[in-house]
Scaffold this motif. Structure first.
Motif, PDB file in Angstrom:
ATOM      1  N   ALA A 136      -0.029  15.551  -8.548  1.00 30.82           N
ATOM      2  CA  ALA A 136       1.027  14.610  -8.164  1.00 30.82           C
ATOM      3  C   ALA A 136       1.975  15.241  -7.159  1.00 30.82           C
ATOM      4  CB  ALA A 136       1.789  14.147  -9.406  1.00 30.82           C
ATOM      5  N   SER A 137       2.301  16.517  -7.360  1.00 31.60           N
ATOM      6  CA  SER A 137       3.196  17.212  -6.428  1.00 31.60           C
ATOM      7  C   SER A 137       2.538  17.391  -5.073  1.00 31.60           C
ATOM      8  CB  SER A 137       3.585  18.581  -7.008  1.00 31.60           C
ATOM      9  OG  SER A 137       4.260  18.436  -8.244  1.00 31.60           O
ATOM     10  N   LEU A 138       1.232  17.675  -5.083  1.00 32.65           N
ATOM     11  CA  LEU A 138       0.509  17.925  -3.837  1.00 32.65           C
ATOM     12  C   LEU A 138       0.310  16.650  -3.030  1.00 32.65           C
ATOM     13  CD1 LEU A 138      -0.974  20.287  -2.357  1.00 32.65           C
ATOM     14  CD2 LEU A 138      -3.058  19.501  -3.476  1.00 32.65           C
ATOM     15  N   SER A 139      -0.068  15.564  -3.718  1.00 28.40           N
ATOM     16  CA  SER A 139      -0.402  14.316  -3.023  1.00 28.40           C
ATOM     17  C   SER A 139       0.804  13.412  -2.787  1.00 28.40           C
ATOM     18  CB  SER A 139      -1.454  13.540  -3.822  1.00 28.40           C
ATOM     19  OG  SER A 139      -0.920  13.073  -5.052  1.00 28.40           O
ATOM     20  N   GLY A 140       1.827  13.544  -3.633  1.00 29.51           N
ATOM     21  CA  GLY A 140       2.983  12.659  -3.534  1.00 29.51           C
ATOM     22  C   GLY A 140       2.762  11.303  -4.176  1.00 29.51           C
ATOM     23  N   VAL A 141       1.582  11.081  -4.774  1.00 35.87           N
ATOM     24  CA  VAL A 141       1.261   9.798  -5.402  1.00 35.87           C
ATOM     25  C   VAL A 141       1.821   9.779  -6.821  1.00 35.87           C
ATOM     26  CG1 VAL A 141      -0.579   8.263  -6.166  1.00 35.87           C
ATOM     27  CG2 VAL A 141      -0.799   9.507  -4.007  1.00 35.87           C
ATOM     28  N   SER A 151       0.817  -1.213   0.000  1.00 37.34           N
ATOM     29  CA  SER A 151       0.000   0.000   0.000  1.00 37.34           C
ATOM     30  C   SER A 151       0.852   1.264   0.000  1.00 37.34           C
ATOM     31  CB  SER A 151      -0.927   0.005   1.213  1.00 37.34           C
ATOM     32  OG  SER A 151      -0.177  -0.077   2.412  1.00 37.34           O
ATOM     33  N   GLU A 152       2.114   1.165   0.458  1.00 36.42           N
ATOM     34  CA  GLU A 152       2.993   2.330   0.482  1.00 36.42           C
ATOM     35  C   GLU A 152       3.640   2.587  -0.868  1.00 36.42           C
ATOM     36  OE1 GLU A 152       5.751   1.698   3.627  1.00 36.42           O
ATOM     37  OE2 GLU A 152       4.238   1.822   5.213  1.00 36.42           O
ATOM     38  N   ASN A 153       3.445   1.674  -1.817  1.00 35.59           N
ATOM     39  CA  ASN A 153       4.019   1.847  -3.151  1.00 35.59           C
ATOM     40  C   ASN A 153       3.395   3.004  -3.913  1.00 35.59           C
ATOM     41  OD1 ASN A 153       5.978  -0.146  -3.121  1.00 35.59           O
ATOM     42  ND2 ASN A 153       4.565  -1.746  -3.815  1.00 35.59           N
ATOM     43  N   ILE A 154       2.259   3.543  -3.431  1.00 39.09           N
ATOM     44  CA  ILE A 154       1.654   4.682  -4.127  1.00 39.09           C
ATOM     45  C   ILE A 154       2.602   5.869  -4.177  1.00 39.09           C
ATOM     46  CG2 ILE A 154      -0.745   4.058  -3.634  1.00 39.09           C
ATOM     47  CD1 ILE A 154      -0.695   6.144  -1.385  1.00 39.09           C
ATOM     48  N   TYR A 155       3.569   5.929  -3.264  1.00 39.30           N
ATOM     49  CA  TYR A 155       4.530   7.022  -3.238  1.00 39.30           C
ATOM     50  C   TYR A 155       5.834   6.651  -3.964  1.00 39.30           C
ATOM     51  CZ  TYR A 155       1.281   8.352   0.432  1.00 39.30           C
ATOM     52  OH  TYR A 155       0.126   8.645   1.136  1.00 39.30           O
ATOM     53  N   GLN A 156       5.850   5.481  -4.606  1.00 39.50           N
ATOM     54  CA  GLN A 156       7.000   5.028  -5.383  1.00 39.50           C
ATOM     55  C   GLN A 156       6.589   4.904  -6.847  1.00 39.50           C
ATOM     56  OE1 GLN A 156       9.929   4.689  -3.777  1.00 39.50           O
ATOM     57  NE2 GLN A 156       8.872   5.219  -1.870  1.00 39.50           N
ATOM     58  N   LEU A 157       7.520   5.189  -7.748  1.00 41.50           N
ATOM     59  CA  LEU A 157       7.201   5.136  -9.176  1.00 41.50           C
ATOM     60  C   LEU A 157       6.778   3.732  -9.602  1.00 41.50           C
ATOM     61  CD1 LEU A 157       7.199   6.974 -11.686  1.00 41.50           C
ATOM     62  CD2 LEU A 157       9.526   6.184 -12.155  1.00 41.50           C
ATOM     63  N   ASP A 158       7.458   2.728  -9.077  1.00 43.28           N
ATOM     64  CA  ASP A 158       7.174   1.341  -9.448  1.00 43.28           C
ATOM     65  C   ASP A 158       6.639   0.575  -8.249  1.00 43.28           C
ATOM     66  OD1 ASP A 158       8.133   1.488 -12.198  1.00 43.28           O
ATOM     67  OD2 ASP A 158      10.121   1.705 -11.305  1.00 43.28           O
ATOM     68  N   GLY A 159       6.110  -0.604  -8.501  1.00 38.91           N
ATOM     69  CA  GLY A 159       5.547  -1.430  -7.441  1.00 38.91           C
ATOM     70  C   GLY A 159       4.039  -1.538  -7.596  1.00 38.91           C
ATOM     71  N   ARG A 160       3.508  -2.669  -7.169  1.00 44.39           N
ATOM     72  CA  ARG A 160       2.085  -2.939  -7.298  1.00 44.39           C
ATOM     73  C   ARG A 160       1.330  -2.447  -6.074  1.00 44.39           C
ATOM     74  NH1 ARG A 160      -0.329  -6.463 -10.981  1.00 44.39           N
ATOM     75  NH2 ARG A 160      -2.570  -6.074 -10.961  1.00 44.39           N
ATOM     76  N   VAL A 161       0.197  -1.814  -6.305  1.00 44.49           N
ATOM     77  CA  VAL A 161      -0.679  -1.324  -5.237  1.00 44.49           C
ATOM     78  C   VAL A 161      -1.988  -2.096  -5.333  1.00 44.49           C
ATOM     79  CG1 VAL A 161      -1.925   0.692  -4.348  1.00 44.49           C
ATOM     80  CG2 VAL A 161       0.356   0.976  -5.336  1.00 44.49           C
ATOM     81  N   PRO A 162      -2.571  -2.522  -4.189  1.00 48.14           N
ATOM     82  CA  PRO A 162      -3.864  -3.198  -4.250  1.00 48.14           C
ATOM     83  C   PRO A 162      -4.875  -2.388  -5.072  1.00 48.14           C
ATOM     84  CG  PRO A 162      -2.978  -3.289  -2.025  1.00 48.14           C
ATOM     85  CD  PRO A 162      -2.060  -2.407  -2.810  1.00 48.14           C
ATOM     86  N   VAL A 163      -5.592  -3.068  -5.963  1.00 47.56           N
ATOM     87  CA  VAL A 163      -6.477  -2.398  -6.915  1.00 47.56           C
ATOM     88  C   VAL A 163      -7.492  -1.496  -6.211  1.00 47.56           C
ATOM     89  CG1 VAL A 163      -8.243  -2.743  -8.688  1.00 47.56           C
ATOM     90  CG2 VAL A 163      -6.209  -4.204  -8.646  1.00 47.56           C
ATOM     91  N   LEU A 164      -8.101  -1.992  -5.143  1.00 42.23           N
ATOM     92  CA  LEU A 164      -9.129  -1.212  -4.450  1.00 42.23           C
ATOM     93  C   LEU A 164      -8.557   0.053  -3.828  1.00 42.23           C
ATOM     94  CD1 LEU A 164     -11.310  -3.990  -2.764  1.00 42.23           C
ATOM     95  CD2 LEU A 164     -11.800  -2.671  -4.837  1.00 42.23           C
ATOM     96  N   GLN A 165      -7.256   0.044  -3.498  1.00 40.81           N
ATOM     97  CA  GLN A 165      -6.612   1.242  -2.967  1.00 40.81           C
ATOM     98  C   GLN A 165      -6.145   2.157  -4.094  1.00 40.81           C
ATOM     99  OE1 GLN A 165      -3.540   0.066  -0.241  1.00 40.81           O
ATOM    100  NE2 GLN A 165      -4.968  -0.675   1.304  1.00 40.81           N
ATOM    101  N   ALA A 166      -5.832   1.560  -5.244  1.00 39.24           N
ATOM    102  CA  ALA A 166      -5.332   2.355  -6.371  1.00 39.24           C
ATOM    103  C   ALA A 166      -6.449   3.151  -7.049  1.00 39.24           C
ATOM    104  CB  ALA A 166      -4.656   1.445  -7.396  1.00 39.24           C
TER     105      ALA A 166
END
Length: 434
Positions: free
Chosen positions: A309-314, A4-19
């Protein structure tokens, strides 16, 4: 690291319901701006409502395809960055002129050729991007931030040209939306903070719904599913129209340089690589050619999503891709897109005010990294003063040929870019730079 913390990384899988919520947030931030150019163009040219609906549908599909290619490149096309694409306002005035005087077929022919030209420019960017050093890119990013502020303000007031522009209900809804975004950004933690824009949109939409500002009439005549219409206009190729559109593509390429630089600086906290800039420009161009085949005007990176993207960090590519899929579904299933069009302009304005400010902040950060030497001061101050000042008095360009007026009169980013490049070339370099 948790998935779930991958949302702040360029790569990596995020659970679909969280994405999905983060992807939806990006779609909501750009949706109206994506379809507005084609709505305005269709109205001025006189395209019938049925075909206009098909073109709106195509806009969503093209935006989804372009975003996916930026996220997951095809060969050297696409930056592999969390760039969200949409139909560009930069081409609107030229498109209206060509569409009304020479026909939509001529316009689409010019878009198809112009896109190929910009795409090739992107592929060979390493040979000309030396003209865009860090100080020039920082100046362009700052200009983009300033140029977007009136757009956010106009939306906040109800949308430019709206009958209720500046009405009290728009002030109320815009203010509540902005406060919801701000309070979530300041006091929330974790995922909720990153979803501050979506929270603001939901709160603002509920308030506007209670105030009777949401119109669902467009849903009544919506078909459940509809395939995109390819070549709605037969392309025609005329040199004058092609040259006019190619000139605007050069301006669009400079905006992409600024947007990509702002994204990498503000969201990824590093300097952009020239290879990334070239790939981003190449995607702009070749997908714009595809856009012309679908009867739409050119596509480009969207500054409001850079701010988001800059505001959220995602910045996770998979997460942003869920937004691209939502756009594709919006094109194939018209009710999805039609429902998103019911969001009042005041709600969007309340969300974008802070997002656009974050682009300015990224520009200031880039200027600080470039340094405050005498040479840089002249480049930045003169470029911004002339670019922002002259285009705010656009009638002063009437002594120039039409093509110059079209490219520069109301496009401060183009003026800032050209002047910054020229000043960077002619001003003697500081001793430390030699």
């Amino acid at each position: 690291m948790k998935a779930s913390e991958n949302i702040y990384q360029l790569d990596g899988r995020v659970p679909v319901l969280q994405a999905i919520p983060f992807g939806l947030q990006h779609v909501l931030a750009m949706f109206v701006s994506n379809i507005t150019p084609i709505i305005i163009l269709a109205g001025v040219v006189g395209i019938d409502k049925g075909l206009t609906a098909s073109l709106i549908q195509n806009c969503m599909i093209i935006a989804g395809i372009g975003t996916m290619i930026q996220l997951f490149p095809v060969w050297r096309i696409g930056a592999r960055l969390p760039i969200v694409m949409g139909i560009s306002f930069t081409f609107l005035s030229t498109s209206i002129y060509i569409g009304t005087t020479q026909g939509m077929g001529t316009l689409m022919g010019a878009v198809i050729i112009g896109g190929i030209v910009e795409g090739l420019l992107g592929l060979f960017a390493k040979y000309w991007l030396k003209l865009v050093p860090h100080i020039v890119a920082a100046t362009v990013v700052t200009a983009i931030g300033f140029s977007l502020l009136p757009i956010g303000a106009n939306s906040f007031a109800g949308g430019q040209g709206a009958a209720d522009f500046g009405a009290s209900h728009n002030w109320i809804v815009g203010t509540i939306t902005l406060l919801a975004c701000l309070l979530t950004q300041v006091f929330a933690k974790g995922f909720l903070r990153s979803l501050s824009v979506l929270v603001g949109l939901v709160v603002g939409y509920i308030v506007s719904l209670c105030m009777g500002m949401v119109d669902f009439s467009g849903l009544s005549n919506c078909s459940i599913i509809a395939l995109p219409k390819v070549l709605p206009f037969t392309p025609e190729f005329h040199l004058g129209a092609i040259l006019s559109v190619v000139a605007i593509f050069l301006v669009s390429a400079t905006e992409t340089v600024g947007d990509t630089s702002a994204l990498v600086s503000g969201a990824l906290k590093r300097q952009v690589h020239k290879d990334e800039l070239g790939r981003a420009i190449s995607c702009d161009g070749f997908v714009s050619t595809l856009s012309g085949i679908f009867g739409c005007t050119p596509i480009t990176s969207f500054s409001q999503n850079v701010g988001l993207a800059s505001l959220s960090g995602v910045v996770n590519r998979f997460t942003i891709a869920t937004g691209a899929i939502i756009m594709l579904l919006g094109g194939i299933f018209p009710p999805v897109g039609t429902l998103l069009t019911t969001i009042p302009q005041a709600v969007l304005g309340g969300c974008t005010i802070m997002m656009f400010g974050s682009i300015l902040f990224a520009g200031f950060g880039m200027l600080a990294k470039a340094g405050f030497s005498q040479r840089n001061m002249i480049i930045v101050s003169l470029s911004l003063s002339v670019g922002l000042g002259f285009t705010s008095a656009s009638q002063m360009f009437k002594v120039f040929p039409q093509i110059i007026q079209t490219v520069f009169a109301e496009n401060c980013v183009a003026v800032v870019f050209v002047l910054a490049v020229i000043l960077n070339l002619v001003l003697p370099k500081d001793k430390a730079e030699k």
